[in-house]
Design a protein around this motif. Structure first.
Motif, PDB file in Angstrom:
ATOM      1  N   THR A  53       0.737  -1.203  -0.073  1.00 57.75           N
ATOM      2  CA  THR A  53      -0.092   0.008   0.063  1.00 57.75           C
ATOM      3  C   THR A  53       0.624   1.252   0.040  1.00 57.75           C
ATOM      4  O   THR A  53       0.563   2.188  -0.756  1.00 57.75           O
ATOM      5  CB  THR A  53      -0.949  -0.135   1.188  1.00 57.75           C
ATOM      6  N   TYR A  55       4.045   1.691  -1.481  1.00 58.05           N
ATOM      7  CA  TYR A  55       4.470   1.817  -2.596  1.00 58.05           C
ATOM      8  C   TYR A  55       3.499   2.115  -3.516  1.00 58.05           C
ATOM      9  O   TYR A  55       3.777   2.888  -4.381  1.00 58.05           O
ATOM     10  CB  TYR A  55       5.129   0.207  -3.034  1.00 58.05           C
ATOM     11  N   LEU A  56       2.139   1.682  -3.591  1.00 57.96           N
ATOM     12  CA  LEU A  56       1.216   2.090  -4.395  1.00 57.96           C
ATOM     13  C   LEU A  56       1.046   3.914  -4.124  1.00 57.96           C
ATOM     14  O   LEU A  56       0.791   4.431  -5.194  1.00 57.96           O
ATOM     15  CB  LEU A  56      -0.143   1.470  -4.218  1.00 57.96           C
ATOM     16  N   THR A  59       3.780   5.738  -5.564  1.00 57.91           N
ATOM     17  CA  THR A  59       3.378   5.678  -7.100  1.00 57.91           C
ATOM     18  C   THR A  59       2.438   6.549  -7.592  1.00 57.91           C
ATOM     19  O   THR A  59       2.453   7.400  -8.448  1.00 57.91           O
ATOM     20  CB  THR A  59       3.071   4.414  -7.610  1.00 57.91           C
ATOM     21  N   ILE A  93       4.987  -3.902  -9.768  1.00 55.38           N
ATOM     22  CA  ILE A  93       3.807  -2.574  -9.888  1.00 55.38           C
ATOM     23  C   ILE A  93       3.407  -2.518 -11.590  1.00 55.38           C
ATOM     24  O   ILE A  93       4.320  -2.288 -12.237  1.00 55.38           O
ATOM     25  CB  ILE A  93       4.305  -1.716  -9.386  1.00 55.38           C
ATOM     26  N   ILE A  95       1.152  -0.072 -13.874  1.00 49.93           N
ATOM     27  CA  ILE A  95       0.203   0.889 -14.207  1.00 49.93           C
ATOM     28  C   ILE A  95      -0.691   0.843 -15.494  1.00 49.93           C
ATOM     29  O   ILE A  95       0.045   0.769 -16.537  1.00 49.93           O
ATOM     30  CB  ILE A  95       0.982   2.234 -14.154  1.00 49.93           C
ATOM     31  N   ALA A 112      -3.787   1.023 -10.850  1.00 49.83           N
ATOM     32  CA  ALA A 112      -2.264   0.519 -10.614  1.00 49.83           C
ATOM     33  C   ALA A 112      -2.670  -0.784  -9.581  1.00 49.83           C
ATOM     34  O   ALA A 112      -3.099  -0.888  -8.908  1.00 49.83           O
ATOM     35  CB  ALA A 112      -1.317   1.489 -10.098  1.00 49.83           C
ATOM     36  N   ASP A 113      -1.849  -1.853 -10.369  1.00 50.22           N
ATOM     37  CA  ASP A 113      -1.765  -3.158  -9.469  1.00 50.22           C
ATOM     38  C   ASP A 113      -0.426  -3.389  -9.065  1.00 50.22           C
ATOM     39  O   ASP A 113       0.441  -2.987  -9.465  1.00 50.22           O
ATOM     40  CB  ASP A 113      -2.244  -4.467 -10.575  1.00 50.22           C
ATOM     41  N   ILE A 114      -0.144  -4.107  -7.790  1.00 50.71           N
ATOM     42  CA  ILE A 114       0.867  -4.390  -7.124  1.00 50.71           C
ATOM     43  C   ILE A 114       0.716  -5.883  -6.877  1.00 50.71           C
ATOM     44  O   ILE A 114      -0.271  -6.336  -6.197  1.00 50.71           O
ATOM     45  CB  ILE A 114       1.273  -3.506  -6.084  1.00 50.71           C
ATOM     46  N   THR A 126      -4.807  -3.595  -5.766  1.00 50.02           N
ATOM     47  CA  THR A 126      -5.258  -2.595  -6.811  1.00 50.02           C
ATOM     48  C   THR A 126      -5.617  -1.281  -6.222  1.00 50.02           C
ATOM     49  O   THR A 126      -6.484  -1.370  -5.325  1.00 50.02           O
ATOM     50  CB  THR A 126      -6.396  -3.312  -7.865  1.00 50.02           C
TER      51      THR A 126
END
Length: 134
Positions: A53, A55-56, A59, A93, A95, A112-114, A126
């Motif tokens: 979370t 890191y997202l 981003t 990650i 995007i 964005a997905d991780i 997501t």
């Protein structure tokens, strides 16, 4: 009472007592070990979710500082938006291409997905952010 009656006096442990105590110790120790391992696994999963979370969020903060036209011109990596620490720690990650909301290309939705793995299981989170034209 009869004085000729012999009284039994149990001194020491019998083999039955020892076997029952070993079985009881095995049952309870396996229960305690499984609880400890389950708790440790949940702690690792919670830590990884929190880290993902973060890191997202980093981003999306980078994407938020980018110009609207830069975001519109989709590039696969959004140069510099993905934290390098996340990549080095094994997070993937992705995007996705921005989607325009409405007819007038004023608002774009960015997804964005991780992905990360714990043991042999892969988990995915997501996040969605909107970018408004200045």
């Amino acid at each position: 009472m009869n004085k000729n009656m012999k009284t039994n006096c149990n001194k020491g442990f019998t083999s039955t007592d020892i076997i029952i105590s070993i079985i009881a110790i095995m049952l309870f120790s396996s229960l305690i070990v499984s609880l400890i391992l389950n708790n440790a696994l949940k702690n690792v999963k919670l830590y990884k979710e929190a880290e993902a979370t973060i890191y997202l969020t980093e981003t999306f903060e980078q994407i938020g500082m980018a110009n609207y036209t830069t975001v519109s011109e989709y590039s696969n990596q959004y140069d510099g938006c993905i934290p390098q620490e996340a990549v080095s720690r094994g997070y993937i990650i992705t995007i996705n291409k921005p989607e325009s909301l409405g007819e007038k290309d004023i608002i774009q939705k960015i997804t964005a997905d991780i992905e990360y793995s714990i043991g042999d299981k892969t988990y995915k989170q997501t996040m969605i952010r909107t970018k408004i034209k200045e």
